[in-house]
Write a protein that holds these residues in place. Structure first.
Motif: not given
Length: 244
Positions: A72-77, A115-116, A138-139
């Motif tokens: 993923a580009f960024g992860e969950l907070t 595509f989010l 990347l999601p």
């Protein structure tokens, strides 16, 4: 099969359905805030579906184990991950949290052609995410907020433990030109103000989730991390709403 055997099998099937363990699932409520009114994405389930045919819903579906291993580009907070972990019972893990969020993104592509994510040079390398690789996307889990959960009551032939996420439309990096997803599971995709969405032929739980989204956005219009999560489930023989 003799009629007597059919009569005997009905209670057995009912008992089996009552014991059926809900499967993890996830759904994404996308919000367009570019106009005077907030609008949300809805689509009508194809009539061939056994589960809620013809009803308007958000994109979503079952979570697959492989989803948790997708880059993923960024992860969950930390706040969203912690809220997801709270309700996981005996099998809590960061990978399962990721799987839930990523399956919501994957299903949104498959059902709505959206595509989010974010443009990035890295590749995912999984066949279910080939369309993301083709577009260099990347999601992005950091764009999503976990805000609600609903568990299908016992007794049905299919049960889901669905986590609902919300994100703004600007987090969508690309879309298919067809205006729908490759699975063709959702028809009549449309962006509607909340009050118009509530007039559609929607399941009771979908109506409740739309109203919960309104409450979240009213109190937290930027979807900053840290808000509470609402849960709908069967407890002591009745469907209850809980906040944690």
């Amino acid at each position: 099969m003799p009629l007597s055997d059919l009569d005997k099998s009905a209670p057995a099937k009912a008992a089996a359905h009552a014991r059926l363990r809900p499967r993890d699932a996830a759904s994404l409520l996308l919000v367009d805030r570019t106009g005077k009114e907030l609008r949300i994405l809805m689509g009508r389930r194809h009539m061939r579906h056994v589960f809620m045919p013809g009803k308007f819903v958000f994109p979503g579906g079952r979570t697959e184990r492989a989803d948790g291993r997708i880059a993923a580009f960024g992860e969950l907070t930390p706040s969203d991950e912690n809220n997801l972990l709270k309700g996981m019972g005996t099998r809590p893990s960061a990978q399962r949290c990721r799987a839930l969020a990523l399956s919501a993104i994957r299903e949104t592509y498959e059902e709505a052609g959206l595509f989010l994510g974010r443009r990035a040079p890295a590749a995912i390398g999984h066949p279910d995410w080939a369309a993301f690789d083709q577009r260099g996307i990347l999601p992005d889990l950091s764009a999503m907020r976990y805000f609600a959960r609903a568990t299908t009551p016992p007794g049905g032939s299919r049960r889901f433990d669905t986590r609902f996420f919300m994100a703004f439309r600007e987090a969508v990096a690309d879309s298919l030109p067809e205006g729908t997803g490759p699975s063709l599971e959702l028809e009549e995709l449309c962006w509607l103000p909340f009050h118009d969405a509530l007039k559609l032929d929607i399941p009771t739980i979908t109506r409740a989730i739309i109203q919960e989204a309104q409450l979240v956005l009213g109190a937290n219009p930027e979807l900053s991390p840290g808000h509470s999560v609402v849960q709908y489930r069967m407890k002591y023989g009745r469907f209850v709403r809980e906040v944690f």
